[in-house]
Design an enzyme around this catalytic site. Structure first.
Site, PDB file in Angstrom:
ATOM      1  N   GLU A  86       0.850  -1.186   0.000  1.00  0.00           N
ATOM      2  CA  GLU A  86       0.000   0.000   0.000  1.00  0.00           C
ATOM      3  C   GLU A  86       0.887   1.237   0.000  1.00  0.00           C
ATOM      4  OE1 GLU A  86      -2.363   2.667  -0.535  1.00  0.00           O
ATOM      5  OE2 GLU A  86      -3.366   0.712  -0.372  1.00  0.00           O
ATOM      6  N   GLY A  91      -7.286   0.832   2.644  1.00  0.00           N
ATOM      7  CA  GLY A  91      -8.726   0.796   2.413  1.00  0.00           C
ATOM      8  C   GLY A  91      -9.142   1.335   1.064  1.00  0.00           C
ATOM      9  N   GLY A  92      -8.242   2.035   0.375  1.00  0.00           N
ATOM     10  CA  GLY A  92      -8.541   2.501  -0.973  1.00  0.00           C
ATOM     11  C   GLY A  92      -9.593   3.598  -1.027  1.00  0.00           C
ATOM     12  N   THR A  93     -10.166   3.765  -2.209  1.00  0.00           N
ATOM     13  CA  THR A  93     -11.113   4.856  -2.468  1.00  0.00           C
ATOM     14  C   THR A  93     -12.329   4.791  -1.566  1.00  0.00           C
ATOM     15  OG1 THR A  93     -10.412   5.051  -4.775  1.00  0.00           O
ATOM     16  CG2 THR A  93     -12.583   5.921  -4.212  1.00  0.00           C
ATOM     17  N   CYS A  94     -12.957   3.630  -1.470  1.00  0.00           N
ATOM     18  CA  CYS A  94     -14.219   3.509  -0.720  1.00  0.00           C
ATOM     19  C   CYS A  94     -14.078   4.016   0.706  1.00  0.00           C
ATOM     20  CB  CYS A  94     -14.688   2.058  -0.718  1.00  0.00           C
ATOM     21  SG  CYS A  94     -16.170   1.781   0.258  1.00  0.00           S
ATOM     22  N   HIS A 148     -46.344  -4.618   4.719  1.00  0.00           N
ATOM     23  CA  HIS A 148     -46.945  -3.287   4.609  1.00  0.00           C
ATOM     24  C   HIS A 148     -46.684  -2.536   5.917  1.00  0.00           C
ATOM     25  CE1 HIS A 148     -49.860  -0.139   3.717  1.00  0.00           C
ATOM     26  NE2 HIS A 148     -50.290  -0.282   4.972  1.00  0.00           N
TER      27      HIS A 148
END
Length: 460
Positions: A34, A39-42, A442
């Protein structure tokens, strides 16, 4: 300093850590690399932080509407952007720390922090380290495109990433791009209190969607006094004192949009593949830089796979995770899963949200399918009316012969959740009558899907 591994994973976005965990658990010696934020973009600049901000914007919006529900909120609503950012940072930071701790505590897995670059088809350099691996998995994600617009070099512009550092309220936010990122930030900051203008080069917003969806979305934005300029050609910028002036030739409106305080560029994404040394590994890319992969995510180089946004097969967290599942199933489970098995599905997180699955109506027409369609306004969905959120509609298309569902859109409250009842039936390849005859709870949004399916008409 050299080290040999059974597998090397480049990038810690949605696919990478889970794949590293599966490989390590199977007994492989794994390295994961890394270069910046775990964790990257998200986790850092995408889903998690932006949806945290969307939640803050929704809270502000509902406070302003409190009187409609018989609630006295005590006057005007103000937003403290520093606290909004602090909340967002805390949520995002917790996720990032969790990913980092998980990987660093993982048995059979070594974490390297730095920029990875191929030196051969089985070798990756990371700073002073030279790693070799029989299997290499690329999960490097994508970043915002910065278009070469006239005058853009004269202003300080924002992208989806730098927007994460904003802890103030822009007086007038000018957004270039009327698609998913631009619309989410546009509505969000309008609800925080900014004046917002969206410039879209095309004839309508979110052109990937059907025209009726685009029109309904523009109506939702118009009700919140968000200015939208379509057919915006020759977009450029200049400075007038401390203000930013946007220039555009539009079908309607003045050629100048003055009084801008900030500009957000939201015109697309590009893969992070231009600095990996892919040529040294023999990994082919397409004209846009996306790594070419087959139906099981193998690249042109034996022993190398590409997952997530960088392969051009999805651009979503959920498709990236599915990429992990496909690779793991093929390598470890003797289960020949494929990219072509999945059904396109995603959401647009304006309020109310848009949930999408399968083909659009336009795609059904283009394919020449004999189809039946159903449509229902959210004003005829009791749950939406009760919540005071009855904008939008739901619609669905089914194959007239097989009775299988071809696609659906739910633009309305709960649409991002309700769409899954349709998506699951599509994966089961069951006829639409399966859900039509189901008894739903419902009051919900989902309960009107069977009703809509009972009112299908031929697509003309």
């Amino acid at each position: 300093m050299t080290a040999a591994y059974d597998a090397i994973v480049i990038g810690t976005g949605q696919a990478g850590p889970s794949l590293a965990a599966r490989l390590a658990k199977s007994g492989m010696k794994v390295a994961i690399v890394e270069r910046k934020l775990f964790g990257g973009t998200c986790v850092n600049t995408g889903c998690i932080p932006t949806k945290a901000m969307v939640a803050s914007a929704y809270a502000a919006h509902m406070v302003r509407r409190a009187g409609e529900f018989g609630v006295d909120a005590g006057g005007a609503c103000s937003v403290d952007m520093r606290r909004v950012k602090a909340r967002k940072d805390a949520i995002s930071g917790k996720s990032r720390t969790a990913v980092e701790s998980w990987l660093k505590d993982m048995d059979n897995c070594t974490v390297y922090e730095g920029h990875a670059r191929f030196e051969s088809p089985q070798e990756v350099g990371v700073g002073p380290y030279r790693l070799s691996g029989k299997r290499i998995f690329i999960n490097v994600g994508a970043r915002a495109v910065v278009p070469q617009l006239p005058g853009v070099d004269q202003i300080e512009y924002l992208t989806n990433s730098s927007m994460m550092q904003v802890d103030f309220l822009p007086k007038h936010l000018i957004i270039v791009g009327g698609s998913y990122i631009g619309l989410e930030f546009g509505q969000m900051f309008r609800r925080f209190g900014s004046q917002v203008t969206i410039l879209e080069m095309g004839p309508r917003l979110v052109q990937r969607e059907d025209e009726d969806v685009s029109v309904a979305i523009q109506d939702i934005l118009a009700r919140e006094e968000i200015a939208v300029r379509l057919n915006a050609k020759c977009i450029g910028f200049s400075k007038r004192g401390s203000e930013i002036v946007a220039h555009a030739e539009c079908a309607d409106g003045a050629p100048e949009i003055g009084g801008g305080s900030h500009v957000l560029l939201a015109v697309g994404r590009r893969p992070n593949t231009d600095d990996l040394g892919l040529e040294a590994a023999g990994v082919a890319t397409d004209a846009h830089g996306y790594i070419a992969v087959d139906d099981q995510l193998r690249t042109s180089a034996p022993g190398i796979w590409a997952l997530g946004d960088c392969n051009g097969k999805g651009a979503f967290t959920h498709t990236s995770y599915n990429d992990f599942e496909i690779v793991a199933a093929n390598l470890l489970d003797n289960d020949p899963r494929r990219v072509s098995d999945r059904i396109p599905a995603y959401a647009l997180y304006i309020d109310p949200p848009l949930g999408r699955a399968g083909l659009t109506e336009a795609e059904v027409r283009k394919a020449g399918r004999t189809a039946l369609v159903g449509k229902r306004p959210m004003t005829k969905v009791g749950r939406a009316v009760e919540k005071g959120e009855s904008q939008g509609f739901m619609k669905i298309a089914v194959d007239a012969q097989s009775k299988e569902i071809l696609g659906a859109a739910i633009l309305g409250v709960g649409g991002d959740e309700a769409i899954h009842s349709i998506l699951d039936i599509m994966y089961a390849k069951a006829p639409y009558t399966t859900i039509q005859r189901a008894v739903h709870i419902h009051p919900t949004v989902s309960e009107l899907i069977p009703t809509m399916l009972g009112e299908l008409q031929p697509l003309v």
